[in-house]
Design an enzyme around this catalytic site. Sequence first.
Site, PDB file in Angstrom:
ATOM      1  N   ASN A  43       4.356   0.260   5.830  1.00  0.00           N
ATOM      2  CA  ASN A  43       4.211  -1.099   6.329  1.00  0.00           C
ATOM      3  C   ASN A  43       3.450  -1.199   7.646  1.00  0.00           C
ATOM      4  O   ASN A  43       2.961  -2.267   7.994  1.00  0.00           O
ATOM      5  CB  ASN A  43       5.593  -1.746   6.499  1.00  0.00           C
ATOM      6  CG  ASN A  43       6.335  -1.852   5.188  1.00  0.00           C
ATOM      7  OD1 ASN A  43       5.786  -1.602   4.126  1.00  0.00           O
ATOM      8  ND2 ASN A  43       7.610  -2.225   5.267  1.00  0.00           N
TER       9      ASN A  43
ATOM     10  N   GLY B  15       0.805  -1.214   0.000  1.00  0.00           N
ATOM     11  CA  GLY B  15       0.000   0.000   0.000  1.00  0.00           C
ATOM     12  C   GLY B  15       0.837   1.262   0.000  1.00  0.00           C
ATOM     13  O   GLY B  15       0.314   2.356   0.266  1.00  0.00           O
ATOM     14  N   THR B  16       2.117   1.151  -0.321  1.00  0.00           N
ATOM     15  CA  THR B  16       3.005   2.320  -0.310  1.00  0.00           C
ATOM     16  C   THR B  16       2.496   3.427  -1.232  1.00  0.00           C
ATOM     17  O   THR B  16       2.566   4.618  -0.891  1.00  0.00           O
ATOM     18  CB  THR B  16       4.434   1.911  -0.722  1.00  0.00           C
ATOM     19  OG1 THR B  16       4.941   0.977   0.242  1.00  0.00           O
ATOM     20  CG2 THR B  16       5.353   3.122  -0.787  1.00  0.00           C
TER      21      THR B  16
ATOM     22  N   PRO C 284       6.018  15.715   2.246  1.00  0.00           N
ATOM     23  CA  PRO C 284       5.189  14.507   2.387  1.00  0.00           C
ATOM     24  C   PRO C 284       5.823  13.427   3.254  1.00  0.00           C
ATOM     25  O   PRO C 284       5.131  12.784   4.051  1.00  0.00           O
ATOM     26  CB  PRO C 284       5.006  14.035   0.948  1.00  0.00           C
ATOM     27  CG  PRO C 284       5.203  15.255   0.106  1.00  0.00           C
ATOM     28  CD  PRO C 284       6.230  16.078   0.831  1.00  0.00           C
TER      29      PRO C 284
ATOM     30  N   SER D 202     -40.597 -10.410 -18.303  1.00  0.00           N
ATOM     31  CA  SER D 202     -40.923  -9.488 -19.389  1.00  0.00           C
ATOM     32  C   SER D 202     -41.894 -10.108 -20.381  1.00  0.00           C
ATOM     33  O   SER D 202     -42.367  -9.433 -21.298  1.00  0.00           O
ATOM     34  CB  SER D 202     -39.638  -9.088 -20.131  1.00  0.00           C
ATOM     35  OG  SER D 202     -39.024 -10.251 -20.697  1.00  0.00           O
TER      36      SER D 202
ATOM     37  N   LYS E 280     -46.315 -12.620 -13.317  1.00  0.00           N
ATOM     38  CA  LYS E 280     -45.294 -13.407 -12.624  1.00  0.00           C
ATOM     39  C   LYS E 280     -44.527 -12.504 -11.651  1.00  0.00           C
ATOM     40  O   LYS E 280     -44.146 -11.386 -11.984  1.00  0.00           O
ATOM     41  CB  LYS E 280     -44.314 -14.034 -13.608  1.00  0.00           C
ATOM     42  CG  LYS E 280     -43.388 -15.081 -12.994  1.00  0.00           C
ATOM     43  CD  LYS E 280     -42.592 -15.797 -14.084  1.00  0.00           C
ATOM     44  CE  LYS E 280     -41.838 -16.980 -13.517  1.00  0.00           C
ATOM     45  NZ  LYS E 280     -40.792 -16.583 -12.578  1.00  0.00           N
TER      46      LYS E 280
ATOM     47  N   GLU F 276     -32.943 -13.524  -3.998  1.00  0.00           N
ATOM     48  CA  GLU F 276     -31.976 -13.771  -5.070  1.00  0.00           C
ATOM     49  C   GLU F 276     -30.776 -12.829  -4.962  1.00  0.00           C
ATOM     50  O   GLU F 276     -29.622 -13.243  -5.176  1.00  0.00           O
ATOM     51  CB  GLU F 276     -32.660 -13.608  -6.425  1.00  0.00           C
ATOM     52  CG  GLU F 276     -33.649 -14.720  -6.739  1.00  0.00           C
ATOM     53  CD  GLU F 276     -34.499 -14.441  -7.966  1.00  0.00           C
ATOM     54  OE1 GLU F 276     -35.281 -15.330  -8.331  1.00  0.00           O
ATOM     55  OE2 GLU F 276     -34.381 -13.338  -8.555  1.00  0.00           O
TER      56      GLU F 276
END
Length: 450
Positions: free
Chosen positions: A123, A85-86, A112, A301, A306, A313
Amino acid sequence: MDDTARLWGPETAKAIDNFPVSGEPIPVGVVRWLARIKAEAARVNAELGLLDPVVGAAIGAAADAVVAGDHDHQFPVDVFQTGSGTSSNMNANEVIAALAGSVADLDDRVNPNDHVNMGQSSNDVFPTAVHLAALESITGGLLPALDGLARSLSARADEFSDVVKAGRTHLMDAVPVMLGQEFAGYAAQVRLGADRVADTLPRLARVPLGGTATGTGLNTHPEFAERVRARLHAATGLPVEPPADPFEAQGARDALVEVSGALKVVAVSLTKIVNDLRWMASGPRTGLAEIHLPELQKGSSIMPGKVNPVIPEVVAQVAAQVIGNDTAITVGGMQGNLELNVMIPMMARNLLGSIDLLASACRLLDERCVAGIRADRDACERHAEHTLATATALNPHIGYDRATEIVREAAATGRPLRDVAREHGVAESALDEALDLHRIARGSAPPTQL
């Protein structure tokens, strides 16, 4: 600063160029937890005299804005990236540095790495953000959704407590049960699933923050991690605990695998529940038709009128995805090599995705399905009366073999079980006692000496 401008710097740009994989960034929860950690880290470093208080305050305010969701679009790095994830950690460092540096008189004074990332390494800070994002999503989203579903199922259990129906084992007729008993079982499944998930949280709350690169804590103040954890707990109310061992926390992601395993059990339980609902609602004329689910939309359709069990589902599909996610997380957890696991972004994506999917699915199942289920009492009682397995209650009176003969004759002739049993010499009093459907369903048949 114009919020439409790109706030990230060269390391983020390299990552964007290097990882054009899925077009999917890391989960926003991880982004915001990265920022929350960096806000409190800056404040702690200022308290410890390691960071200029003005710079620390500016970083804290900038990171708070990220936590608030003001800059989500500034985190475009693909989730399939370097395994520590660096890239996303540097993305956060660069964005927060740019925001903090835009404050008057701070241009070029917020670095930064040196300032935003002070006392941290990808890490330890990235997996910490993943753990805490998952902890927050479970406690604030999934567990309440499971509780709501369990309460709704319990309410149906109470409502249907006097509805007798045929039990079924192997999808074949079995002795009668109460519809309410089945729904109480579903409620218990959901509650046990919530308990399983909750049981994992104390270990999920143990984070590797403070271990920096390899677990040794190099380049961080001895009080840094404890102070940051305390601030995070005070700000969120979530438990944020030290690791049981810094090297375990740095090199392994077993807690994420454990949580995912508990989520898989929930997915399995939900699949059983919704499949049962689909079976019991099948029909309306050629299926079981013992319950009626809410009608939400057209089911075809081409076939007029129905209606399909759309929410069950959806839940079944979610459960399948969660089980698939768990497989990937399990494989990811196996890739811890020495002092680092290099599958953390993928594990984060799948784990947080599973949590969110299950929470949404449980809310839908609760509010748009279970809450509106109606029992067809006539159909349930008719099935209970027709199941030949009620002959099981005759066993204490006439024995298994004689009862078997009666069942076979009733099945072959289509005649009522009671009539055939009467012809086989079973006393009316024994029939009245043994074939009381409600008593059978409640398991209260007294033993009788043959």
